[in-house]
Design a protein around this motif. Structure first.
Motif, PDB file in Angstrom:
ATOM      1  N   GLU A   1     -43.949 -33.675 -41.860  1.00  0.00           N
ATOM      2  CA  GLU A   1     -43.975 -33.544 -43.149  1.00  0.00           C
ATOM      3  C   GLU A   1     -44.830 -32.578 -43.837  1.00  0.00           C
ATOM      4  N   ALA A   2     -44.697 -31.909 -44.865  1.00  0.00           N
ATOM      5  CA  ALA A   2     -45.707 -31.011 -45.557  1.00  0.00           C
ATOM      6  C   ALA A   2     -46.675 -31.694 -46.179  1.00  0.00           C
ATOM      7  N   THR A   3     -47.835 -31.116 -46.255  1.00  0.00           N
ATOM      8  CA  THR A   3     -48.905 -31.663 -46.837  1.00  0.00           C
ATOM      9  C   THR A   3     -49.441 -30.699 -48.001  1.00  0.00           C
ATOM     10  N   GLY A   4     -48.887 -30.875 -49.314  1.00  0.00           N
ATOM     11  CA  GLY A   4     -49.362 -29.910 -50.229  1.00  0.00           C
ATOM     12  C   GLY A   4     -48.635 -28.759 -49.897  1.00  0.00           C
ATOM     13  N   ILE A   5     -49.245 -27.575 -50.085  1.00  0.00           N
ATOM     14  CA  ILE A   5     -48.539 -26.328 -49.765  1.00  0.00           C
ATOM     15  C   ILE A   5     -48.396 -25.996 -48.320  1.00  0.00           C
ATOM     16  N   ARG A   6     -49.245 -26.955 -47.324  1.00  0.00           N
ATOM     17  CA  ARG A   6     -49.204 -26.614 -46.048  1.00  0.00           C
ATOM     18  C   ARG A   6     -48.118 -27.179 -45.439  1.00  0.00           C
ATOM     19  N   PRO A   7     -47.320 -26.342 -44.761  1.00  0.00           N
ATOM     20  CA  PRO A   7     -46.086 -26.817 -44.028  1.00  0.00           C
ATOM     21  C   PRO A   7     -46.269 -27.844 -42.964  1.00  0.00           C
ATOM     22  N   ALA A   8     -45.431 -28.672 -42.420  1.00  0.00           N
ATOM     23  CA  ALA A   8     -45.482 -29.576 -41.541  1.00  0.00           C
ATOM     24  C   ALA A   8     -45.975 -28.716 -40.152  1.00  0.00           C
ATOM     25  N   GLY A   9     -46.759 -29.193 -39.132  1.00  0.00           N
ATOM     26  CA  GLY A   9     -47.082 -28.552 -38.122  1.00  0.00           C
ATOM     27  C   GLY A   9     -48.559 -28.957 -37.588  1.00  0.00           C
ATOM     28  N   ARG A  10     -48.616 -28.724 -36.244  1.00  0.00           N
ATOM     29  CA  ARG A  10     -49.641 -29.099 -35.396  1.00  0.00           C
ATOM     30  C   ARG A  10     -50.916 -28.441 -36.076  1.00  0.00           C
ATOM     31  N   LEU A  11     -51.879 -29.055 -35.321  1.00  0.00           N
ATOM     32  CA  LEU A  11     -53.404 -28.651 -36.034  1.00  0.00           C
ATOM     33  C   LEU A  11     -53.501 -27.259 -35.578  1.00  0.00           C
ATOM     34  N   THR A  12     -54.095 -26.642 -35.872  1.00  0.00           N
ATOM     35  CA  THR A  12     -54.594 -25.100 -35.733  1.00  0.00           C
ATOM     36  C   THR A  12     -55.907 -24.664 -36.055  1.00  0.00           C
ATOM     37  N   GLY A  13     -56.345 -23.516 -35.364  1.00  0.00           N
ATOM     38  CA  GLY A  13     -57.705 -23.290 -35.642  1.00  0.00           C
ATOM     39  C   GLY A  13     -58.126 -22.982 -37.171  1.00  0.00           C
ATOM     40  N   PRO A  14     -57.240 -22.191 -37.904  1.00  0.00           N
ATOM     41  CA  PRO A  14     -57.487 -22.199 -39.530  1.00  0.00           C
ATOM     42  C   PRO A  14     -57.596 -23.580 -40.173  1.00  0.00           C
ATOM     43  N   ASP A  15     -57.043 -24.396 -39.717  1.00  0.00           N
ATOM     44  CA  ASP A  15     -57.329 -25.897 -40.367  1.00  0.00           C
ATOM     45  C   ASP A  15     -58.774 -26.322 -40.005  1.00  0.00           C
ATOM     46  N   LEU A  16     -59.439 -25.876 -39.124  1.00  0.00           N
ATOM     47  CA  LEU A  16     -60.662 -26.322 -38.669  1.00  0.00           C
ATOM     48  C   LEU A  16     -61.856 -25.378 -39.097  1.00  0.00           C
ATOM     49  N   VAL A  17     -61.565 -24.372 -39.476  1.00  0.00           N
ATOM     50  CA  VAL A  17     -62.618 -23.320 -39.975  1.00  0.00           C
ATOM     51  C   VAL A  17     -63.541 -23.959 -41.085  1.00  0.00           C
ATOM     52  N   PRO A  18     -62.827 -24.207 -42.202  1.00  0.00           N
ATOM     53  CA  PRO A  18     -63.535 -24.625 -43.375  1.00  0.00           C
ATOM     54  C   PRO A  18     -64.554 -25.884 -43.341  1.00  0.00           C
TER      55      PRO A  18
END
Length: 219
Positions: free
Chosen positions: A159-176
């Protein structure tokens, strides 16, 4: 057994009074052993969710349909029952409350990180920890309100999380969340742990700083 709660449809939270227990470190686990009337024994390891200062030991068990131990704990155990436990165990996947760390969890792999967050809260050092959890849906994630109150990032794959669409963990998710000098802990199913560790190494995180804890149907 002092308390039994079922926070999600497939998990059970057990709070045990363990006589003469030794205070655990955040990230350690207990072994729960069951013995049948015919003498057959089965045991599984479960991470501790409570902080060391909690007078009770809290375990969170995910019910697996073919799990010999998890089905009994989820479906049968009630307050007042006695369980055979051994622990605390483990020295590799522990956080002692001193070093900054990035915590990456898949689903119920968040349990040892709950202990770490609670430990940090007791110490007044929540700023040392950054946590990202990937789960199928928010409704399936135990401790979700507590995690988000402590600043955890919760991503959902179905399911979507805010403006992030549903999807598996990605590198950009970890960068911040990454900063030099952090230790890194990854906990989840074998496929999740492998994928997350590869993403981290691909971003330049030194492999030697990554501690993995994997779980599966056989515990």
């Amino acid at each position: 057994m002092r308390e039994v709660d079922r926070p999600t449809p497939r998990t059970v939270q057990l709070r045990l009074a363990v006589p003469d227990r030794v205070d655990h470190l955040a990230g350690q686990h207990y072994v729960v052993r069951l013995t049948a009337e015919d003498g057959y024994r089965a045991q599984r390891s479960y991470s501790v969710a409570s902080a060391p200062g909690d007078p009770l030991v809290e375990l969170l068990v995910e019910r697996l349909d073919d799990g010999e131990v998890s089905t009994f704990l989820a479906d049968v155990v009630e307050p007042g029952d006695e369980l055979e436990v051994r622990g605390p165990l483990g020295g590799f996947f522990v956080w002692e409350g001193e070093r900054p760390a990035l915590l990456v969890a898949g689903g119920t792999g968040v349990v040892p990180f709950v202990s770490m967050l609670r430990t940090a809260r007791e110490l007044g050092r929540l700023e040392l920890l950054r946590l990202l959890v990937s789960t199928r849906t928010r409704a399936e994630l135990p401790y979700v309100a507590e995690l988000e109150a402590d600043g955890a990032v919760v991503l959902t794959t179905r399911e979507a999380t805010g403006i992030r669409p549903a999807g598996r963990l990605t590198g950009p998710d970890l960068v911040p969340l990454w900063e030099p000098g952090q230790d890194v802990y990854v906990c989840g199913s074998d496929p999740f742990a492998e994928a997350a560790s590869q993403l981290l190494v691909g971003l330049g995180v030194p492999a030697a700083t990554i501690r993995l804890e994997r779980f599966g149907p056989s515990g």
